[in-house]
Design a protein around this motif. Structure first.
Motif, PDB file in Angstrom:
ATOM      1  N   SER A 140       0.861  -1.181   0.000  1.00 49.59           N
ATOM      2  CA  SER A 140       0.000   0.000   0.000  1.00 49.59           C
ATOM      3  C   SER A 140       0.897   1.230   0.000  1.00 49.59           C
ATOM      4  CB  SER A 140      -0.902   0.017   1.237  1.00 49.59           C
ATOM      5  OG  SER A 140      -1.723  -1.130   1.291  1.00 49.59           O
ATOM      6  N   THR A 141       0.594   2.209  -0.854  1.00 50.89           N
ATOM      7  CA  THR A 141       1.436   3.389  -0.942  1.00 50.89           C
ATOM      8  C   THR A 141       0.669   4.516  -1.618  1.00 50.89           C
ATOM      9  OG1 THR A 141       3.573   4.252  -1.707  1.00 50.89           O
ATOM     10  CG2 THR A 141       2.430   2.706  -3.173  1.00 50.89           C
ATOM     11  N   SER A 142       1.131   5.751  -1.368  1.00 53.05           N
ATOM     12  CA  SER A 142       0.570   6.900  -2.080  1.00 53.05           C
ATOM     13  C   SER A 142       1.435   7.275  -3.270  1.00 53.05           C
ATOM     14  CB  SER A 142       0.450   8.104  -1.133  1.00 53.05           C
ATOM     15  OG  SER A 142       1.733   8.496  -0.658  1.00 53.05           O
ATOM     16  N   VAL A 143       2.482   6.510  -3.535  1.00 53.74           N
ATOM     17  CA  VAL A 143       3.400   6.820  -4.631  1.00 53.74           C
ATOM     18  C   VAL A 143       2.789   6.419  -5.973  1.00 53.74           C
ATOM     19  CG1 VAL A 143       5.657   6.297  -5.648  1.00 53.74           C
ATOM     20  CG2 VAL A 143       5.438   6.596  -3.177  1.00 53.74           C
ATOM     21  N   GLU A 144       2.910   7.295  -6.949  1.00 50.63           N
ATOM     22  CA  GLU A 144       2.508   6.993  -8.315  1.00 50.63           C
ATOM     23  C   GLU A 144       3.644   7.345  -9.264  1.00 50.63           C
ATOM     24  OE1 GLU A 144      -1.139   8.967  -9.183  1.00 50.63           O
ATOM     25  OE2 GLU A 144      -2.342   7.634  -7.925  1.00 50.63           O
ATOM     26  N   ARG A 145       3.760   6.623 -10.344  1.00 50.27           N
ATOM     27  CA  ARG A 145       4.811   6.854 -11.328  1.00 50.27           C
ATOM     28  C   ARG A 145       4.210   7.537 -12.563  1.00 50.27           C
ATOM     29  NH1 ARG A 145       9.776   4.419 -11.973  1.00 50.27           N
ATOM     30  NH2 ARG A 145       9.275   2.923 -10.347  1.00 50.27           N
ATOM     31  N   ASP A 146       4.871   8.611 -13.027  1.00 50.45           N
ATOM     32  CA  ASP A 146       4.374   9.293 -14.222  1.00 50.45           C
ATOM     33  C   ASP A 146       4.946   8.636 -15.480  1.00 50.45           C
ATOM     34  OD1 ASP A 146       6.958  10.250 -14.716  1.00 50.45           O
ATOM     35  OD2 ASP A 146       6.569  12.227 -13.872  1.00 50.45           O
ATOM     36  N   PRO A 147       4.480   9.043 -16.669  1.00 50.73           N
ATOM     37  CA  PRO A 147       4.964   8.396 -17.900  1.00 50.73           C
ATOM     38  C   PRO A 147       6.471   8.468 -18.085  1.00 50.73           C
ATOM     39  CG  PRO A 147       2.973   9.651 -18.346  1.00 50.73           C
ATOM     40  CD  PRO A 147       3.368   9.964 -16.946  1.00 50.73           C
ATOM     41  N   ALA A 148       7.117   9.477 -17.491  1.00 52.20           N
ATOM     42  CA  ALA A 148       8.571   9.597 -17.614  1.00 52.20           C
ATOM     43  C   ALA A 148       9.311   8.731 -16.602  1.00 52.20           C
ATOM     44  CB  ALA A 148       8.991  11.053 -17.454  1.00 52.20           C
ATOM     45  N   GLY A 149       8.562   8.061 -15.727  1.00 54.72           N
ATOM     46  CA  GLY A 149       9.192   7.202 -14.725  1.00 54.72           C
ATOM     47  C   GLY A 149       9.454   7.879 -13.405  1.00 54.72           C
ATOM     48  N   HIS A 150       9.107   9.173 -13.256  1.00 59.15           N
ATOM     49  CA  HIS A 150       9.316   9.875 -12.000  1.00 59.15           C
ATOM     50  C   HIS A 150       8.251   9.478 -10.977  1.00 59.15           C
ATOM     51  CE1 HIS A 150      11.135  13.073 -14.831  1.00 59.15           C
ATOM     52  NE2 HIS A 150      12.110  12.290 -14.376  1.00 59.15           N
ATOM     53  N   LEU A 151       8.617   9.516  -9.702  1.00 61.04           N
ATOM     54  CA  LEU A 151       7.694   9.151  -8.626  1.00 61.04           C
ATOM     55  C   LEU A 151       7.074  10.400  -8.018  1.00 61.04           C
ATOM     56  CD1 LEU A 151       9.780   6.394  -6.792  1.00 61.04           C
ATOM     57  CD2 LEU A 151       8.130   6.134  -8.664  1.00 61.04           C
ATOM     58  N   HIS A 152       5.769  10.316  -7.760  1.00 61.33           N
ATOM     59  CA  HIS A 152       5.037  11.450  -7.190  1.00 61.33           C
ATOM     60  C   HIS A 152       4.164  10.962  -6.043  1.00 61.33           C
ATOM     61  CE1 HIS A 152       5.821  14.246 -10.617  1.00 61.33           C
ATOM     62  NE2 HIS A 152       5.960  13.095 -11.262  1.00 61.33           N
ATOM     63  N   ASN A 153       3.921  11.855  -5.086  1.00 60.47           N
ATOM     64  CA  ASN A 153       2.930  11.573  -4.056  1.00 60.47           C
ATOM     65  C   ASN A 153       1.558  11.985  -4.551  1.00 60.47           C
ATOM     66  OD1 ASN A 153       4.113  10.474  -1.643  1.00 60.47           O
ATOM     67  ND2 ASN A 153       5.306  12.350  -1.510  1.00 60.47           N
ATOM     68  N   SER A 154       0.584  11.138  -4.327  1.00 62.23           N
ATOM     69  CA  SER A 154      -0.798  11.490  -4.619  1.00 62.23           C
ATOM     70  C   SER A 154      -1.531  11.630  -3.286  1.00 62.23           C
ATOM     71  CB  SER A 154      -1.460  10.414  -5.484  1.00 62.23           C
ATOM     72  OG  SER A 154      -1.696   9.246  -4.713  1.00 62.23           O
ATOM     73  N   LEU A 155      -2.803  11.947  -3.357  1.00 67.53           N
ATOM     74  CA  LEU A 155      -3.603  12.080  -2.140  1.00 67.53           C
ATOM     75  C   LEU A 155      -4.483  10.859  -1.906  1.00 67.53           C
ATOM     76  CD1 LEU A 155      -4.649  15.850  -2.332  1.00 67.53           C
ATOM     77  CD2 LEU A 155      -2.792  14.794  -1.023  1.00 67.53           C
ATOM     78  N   ARG A 156      -4.097   9.741  -2.514  1.00 72.74           N
ATOM     79  CA  ARG A 156      -4.840   8.503  -2.273  1.00 72.74           C
ATOM     80  C   ARG A 156      -3.856   7.355  -2.102  1.00 72.74           C
ATOM     81  NH1 ARG A 156      -5.644   4.886  -6.516  1.00 72.74           N
ATOM     82  NH2 ARG A 156      -4.562   5.466  -8.443  1.00 72.74           N
ATOM     83  N   VAL A 157      -4.258   6.415  -1.292  1.00 73.63           N
ATOM     84  CA  VAL A 157      -3.449   5.222  -1.075  1.00 73.63           C
ATOM     85  C   VAL A 157      -3.917   4.155  -2.057  1.00 73.63           C
ATOM     86  CG1 VAL A 157      -2.803   3.422   0.563  1.00 73.63           C
ATOM     87  CG2 VAL A 157      -3.112   5.774   1.356  1.00 73.63           C
ATOM     88  N   ARG A 158      -2.984   3.580  -2.789  1.00 75.34           N
ATOM     89  CA  ARG A 158      -3.324   2.565  -3.776  1.00 75.34           C
ATOM     90  C   ARG A 158      -2.564   1.283  -3.474  1.00 75.34           C
ATOM     91  NH1 ARG A 158       0.211   1.731  -8.111  1.00 75.34           N
ATOM     92  NH2 ARG A 158       2.161   2.892  -7.958  1.00 75.34           N
ATOM     93  N   GLN A 159      -2.928   0.217  -4.188  1.00 72.25           N
ATOM     94  CA  GLN A 159      -2.312  -1.087  -3.994  1.00 72.25           C
ATOM     95  C   GLN A 159      -1.355  -1.403  -5.141  1.00 72.25           C
ATOM     96  OE1 GLN A 159      -2.761  -3.263  -1.298  1.00 72.25           O
ATOM     97  NE2 GLN A 159      -3.776  -1.470  -0.428  1.00 72.25           N
ATOM     98  N   CYS A 160      -0.151  -1.805  -4.799  1.00 72.42           N
ATOM     99  CA  CYS A 160       0.764  -2.411  -5.768  1.00 72.42           C
ATOM    100  C   CYS A 160       0.658  -3.921  -5.573  1.00 72.42           C
ATOM    101  CB  CYS A 160       2.203  -1.960  -5.521  1.00 72.42           C
ATOM    102  SG  CYS A 160       2.476  -0.196  -5.649  1.00 72.42           S
ATOM    103  N   THR A 161       0.319  -4.649  -6.616  1.00 75.83           N
ATOM    104  CA  THR A 161      -0.012  -6.064  -6.453  1.00 75.83           C
ATOM    105  C   THR A 161       1.016  -7.020  -7.053  1.00 75.83           C
ATOM    106  OG1 THR A 161      -1.367  -5.964  -8.456  1.00 75.83           O
ATOM    107  CG2 THR A 161      -2.480  -5.587  -6.349  1.00 75.83           C
TER     108      THR A 161
END
Length: 381
Positions: A196-217
């Motif tokens: 579980s993390t709030s990290v998201e990756r953009d199309p360029a591969g950079h990591l960003h914080n979002s305001l939602r927690v998502r699942q990496c499966t």
């Protein structure tokens, strides 16, 4: 410093970002106490080598957050949501704090926050090591303490989890805050990983914080994020099962001012991260106290754990302690100690704390005034 420079009420200065919520709330508390407004020294001035203090001032160091120009200078990127760059941020921020300390000492001003304490508080590995040495219960971490080695990527995390029999861990950037880059990782056999993390990756591969927690499966996705964050330094700690309130995981932020636990808020969430900006919600503190006492525990001893954690950083007036209640509400551990953990608007002090009716900033101003009175009393002939 001359005796005359110390007579009368304290003259306050605050290092912060003009117009920020933190500075505004502190100024409100200063004026409510009948004092002239604190003189603001901006972080931009500090970062451009222009920090200036006056003899006899009492100086509060506040967060450099909520200013895009300051964030750009500290992190070296234009997007404040970016996760990478925390090691550079830490190096530049702690250097700036040391600059503040030197300027204050040269001017004959007094700091409310120690550069050494701040450096430890903003490195989770150092912070856990300090707490553990002081006998404060913390989640076990193989990355803190004198024998800890660097974590170079997911392979090291996997090895530490297996070697220390920790199927569930938090992987945290060593210098992050507000759950930035945090991953709650679970394993269940070879190749079975989720996080579980709030990290998201953009199309360029950079990591960003979002305001939602998502699942990496998938392990591949988890590994990619960990590998991207590892160069900035990682802290690994055992994921302790938390107590719950109304079906939601719960922990507490407890503010300690001048050695006393003065304010507390319950944070609850359906995700492992209880931060309010990530969907967490404030819980019921009276219910927590009742649950602790019903389980045969002691609310006062729980607060004492927070006070012991704050005492490990003796040269800092105020810290925010993240108190983790174990399942059953009988045992507690300290997850983190936050140098700027006092942004809890409209929250008033705990009964018996001495801060009843005061918010976190007013409690700190009252502590400064009390110190000044005690100093005048001890200096009297």
């Amino acid at each position: 410093m001359s005796r005359s420079a110390r007579s009368g009420p304290p003259r306050l200065a605050v290092v912060g970002n003009p117009g920020s919520r933190r500075v505004a709330l502190f100024q409100d508390a200063v004026r409510a106490a009948g004092l002239p407004g604190a003189r603001v020294v901006s972080w931009l001035e500090v970062l451009h080598g222009k920090a200036d203090f006056r003899p006899g001032e009492t100086v509060r160091i506040d967060s450099p957050g909520e200013d895009a120009d300051v964030e750009r200078l500290l992190r070296g990127v234009d997007d404040p949501t970016r996760v990478e760059g925390s090691a550079l941020w830490y190096a530049r921020f702690t250097s700036a704090v040391r600059d503040v300390a030197r300027a204050a000492e040269t001017a004959g001003a007094v700091l409310l926050d120690s550069p050494g304490d701040i450096a430890s508080l903003f490195d989770k590995r150092l912070c856990h090591g300090v707490l553990d040495t002081a006998g404060v219960p913390v989640p076990y971490s193989p990355t803190s303490g004198p024998l800890a080695g660097p974590v170079r990527g997911w392979a090291d995390v996997r090895e530490l989890m297996a070697g220390h029999r920790m199927p569930r861990v938090f992987v945290k950037p060593a210098h992050g805050s507000s759950a930035s880059g945090v991953m709650a990782v679970e394993t269940a056999g070879p190749g079975r990983v989720r996080a579980s993390t709030s990290v998201e990756r953009d199309p360029a591969g950079h990591l960003h914080n979002s305001l939602r927690v998502r699942q990496c499966t998938t392990e591949r996705e988890v590994a990619a994020i960990v590998d991207a964050l590892a160069p900035d330094g990682l802290h690994i700690e055992r994921w302790l099962p938390k107590a719950s309130q109304r079906g939601r995981a719960a922990d507490l932020r407890v503010v300690v001012v001048d050695g006393r636990a003065t304010h507390a808020v319950v944070r609850t969430s359906r995700s492992p991260m209880t931060n309010l900006h990530l969907g967490g919600a404030r819980g019921d503190l009276d219910e927590v106290r009742a649950a602790v006492e019903a389980a045969g525990g002691s609310w006062s001893r729980a607060l004492a754990v927070c006070e012991r954690a704050a005492a490990a950083f003796p040269d800092t007036l105020c810290v925010g302690v993240d108190l983790l209640p174990a399942t059953g509400w009988r045992r507690f551990a300290v997850g983190e100690v936050n140098a700027f953990g006092d942004l809890l608007p409209r929250l008033t002090g705990l009964p018996g704390s001495g801060a009843e009716g005061l918010d976190t900033y007013a409690a700190q101003v009252a502590a400064v005034l009390n110190r000044a009175r005690n100093h005048r009393g001890s200096a009297a002939p």
